[in-house]
Design an enzyme around this catalytic site. Structure first.
Site, PDB file in Angstrom:
ATOM      1  N   HIS A 215       2.236 -11.607  14.156  1.00 36.59           N
ATOM      2  CA  HIS A 215       3.289 -12.199  14.974  1.00 36.59           C
ATOM      3  C   HIS A 215       2.971 -13.642  15.358  1.00 36.59           C
ATOM      4  O   HIS A 215       3.848 -14.377  15.858  1.00 36.59           O
ATOM      5  CB  HIS A 215       3.494 -11.353  16.241  1.00 36.59           C
ATOM      6  CG  HIS A 215       4.906 -11.372  16.753  1.00 36.59           C
ATOM      7  ND1 HIS A 215       5.825 -12.314  16.363  1.00 36.59           N
ATOM      8  CD2 HIS A 215       5.554 -10.568  17.648  1.00 36.59           C
ATOM      9  CE1 HIS A 215       6.976 -12.088  16.976  1.00 36.59           C
ATOM     10  NE2 HIS A 215       6.838 -11.032  17.761  1.00 36.59           N
TER      11      HIS A 215
ATOM     12  N   THR B 215       0.846  -1.192   0.000  1.00 36.10           N
ATOM     13  CA  THR B 215       0.000   0.000   0.000  1.00 36.10           C
ATOM     14  C   THR B 215       0.882   1.243   0.000  1.00 36.10           C
ATOM     15  O   THR B 215       1.921   1.269   0.665  1.00 36.10           O
ATOM     16  CB  THR B 215      -0.947   0.019   1.222  1.00 36.10           C
ATOM     17  OG1 THR B 215      -1.750   1.205   1.192  1.00 36.10           O
ATOM     18  CG2 THR B 215      -0.183  -0.010   2.532  1.00 36.10           C
TER      19      THR B 215
END
Length: 411
Positions: free
Chosen positions: A374, A322
């Site tokens: 994560h 992006t």
């Protein structure tokens, strides 16, 4: 009479929303003429007329309709009005009223007319009257939206809405509009990504000098040869592809209790369209050259901005890029595009002081950010991935072009 039903815009989509009718009941439409824009949770699509004729609408703007539901009727036996173009209301003959003799005028009363006691205009309902009395607001200061101008409880609540600070007497208008189905779905996905992933962001900076020099040297020839501009997106896409091969965990997703790792790179490119954020996918970016990436970015961005993008073109990416820099963003923490596990944020390029060969120099620098899940990507992989992207962007001739820019750019 032809019944037009909502077609399926894609697999797993069972409901759409009528975003906007482009015609009205009584209009003559031609076959394949766009009669409506419909929102799904992934894209805005046009609904074409299935035949020519006079149309009758069976659904309201903003109404959610099921796939297969009848939304309009087309009278295929009706003929096009002479001199009228498609999508215009057939002209109706004007009724000529017979002249009526004027009635004698009654003498004006000596006193002003008295408003009938039955008039509901600005008369509060019992609930509204109680609210206005508590807030010490005169009924004359409230505009009633009920039948005949009657002041409803809602009108009273809005009139007594507290404001911050001292009122200045200026205009304090509110506009309430319903979000499109696409916008609502984007909102749901963003909240879901924040709530359901262990999202973390790591940052780095990129010296864009080498890319600037390459673009200055080759952009005109590249444009003439390939009819497409040599932008930054091809450099970033190919740098990401290389980094994904070095750190495959970043090109993985969680599916239940399994980790799914892909050996291909379908890169989603975030594009701001008229209906909100859209994320078309560059398929198998690992097989594309600089020219191939730039051509595909241009094609997908144009289709997204013109509202022609399809659901299939926005489904199935494995990683997202992006670019908030086009709007002037210096730094941000992009939100993961689920079910993907990583997203790279590009930002604006600003001349900044950096240290090069022990000397402080001014260079065009971009801050980059990698947000990742994560749960599946550890710190070593995330930081290593972003460093690999940085290395490729700062040494594009050596790493992305195999030492031969002309061959890599197909010049």
């Amino acid at each position: 009479m032809l019944e037009m039903k909502v077609p399926s815009p894609g697999e797993s989509i069972t409901e759409v929303e009528i975003a906007r009718w482009l015609v009205k009941t009584g209009d003559y439409v031609t076959k394949d003429q766009a009669v409506a824009e419909v929102d799904s949770d992934k894209a805005t699509l046009e609904l074409p007329a299935e035949a020519s004729g006079v149309i009758t609408l069976k659904a309201e703007e903003g109404e959610a309709v099921k796939v297969g539901q009848v939304v309009c009727l087309i009278d295929t036996k009706a003929k096009a009005p002479v001199g009228a173009s498609a999508g215009t209301l057939p002209s109706q003959p004007v009724k000529q009223e017979a002249p009526v003799a004027p009635k004698p005028t009654a003498p004006a009363p000596s006193t002003a007319p008295i408003t009938p006691a039955s008039s509901a205009k600005q008369v509060p309902s019992p609930a509204a009257r109680k609210i206005l009395a508590e807030r010490e607001i005169p009924a004359s200061a409230v505009v009633g939206t009920g039948k005949g101008g009657r002041i409803t409880k809602d009108d009273a609540l809005k009139a007594s809405k507290p404001s911050m600070g001292t009122p200045t007497g200026g205009v304090r208008k509110e506009v309430r509009t319903k979000m499109s189905m696409l916008r609502r779905k984007v909102a749901e996905r963003l909240v879901s990504a924040k709530n359901e992933t262990a999202m973390l962001t790591t940052f780095n900076e990129v010296d864009m000098t080498a890319i600037y020099e390459l673009r200055t040297q080759y952009k005109d020839t590249f444009k003439e040869r390939h009819n497409v501009s040599l932008g930054f997106m091809s450099f970033f896409t190919l740098a990401v592809v290389r980094a994904l091969k070095l750190f495959p965990d970043v090109n993985s997703m969680i599916d239940g209790q399994d980790k799914v790792t892909y050996d291909f790179c379908d890169i989603s490119i975030a594009v701001s369209g008229p209906k909100g954020l859209m994320v078309p996918v560059i398929r198998n970016a690992e097989n594309l050259s600089f020219r191939g990436v730039e051509a595909e970015v241009k094609r997908l961005a144009t289709r997204a901005r013109d509202g022609q993008i399809t659901v299939d073109e926005m489904t199935g990416g494995t990683f997202t890029i992006t670019n908030g820099g086009v709007f002037g963003s210096m730094l941000s923490t992009p939100i993961i595009n689920p079910p993907q596990s990583g997203i790279l944020g590009m930002h604006n390029i600003v001349d900044r002081p950096i240290v090069r060969n022990g000397q402080i120099v001014i260079a065009p620098v971009m801050y980059v950010a990698l947000s990742y899940d994560h749960r599946i990507i550890d710190g070593r992989e995330s930081v290593g991935f972003l460093v690999a992207v940085k290395e490729a962007l700062e040494n594009p001739v050596e790493i992305l072009m195999n030492g031969n820019p002309k061959q890599a750019l197909e010049l």
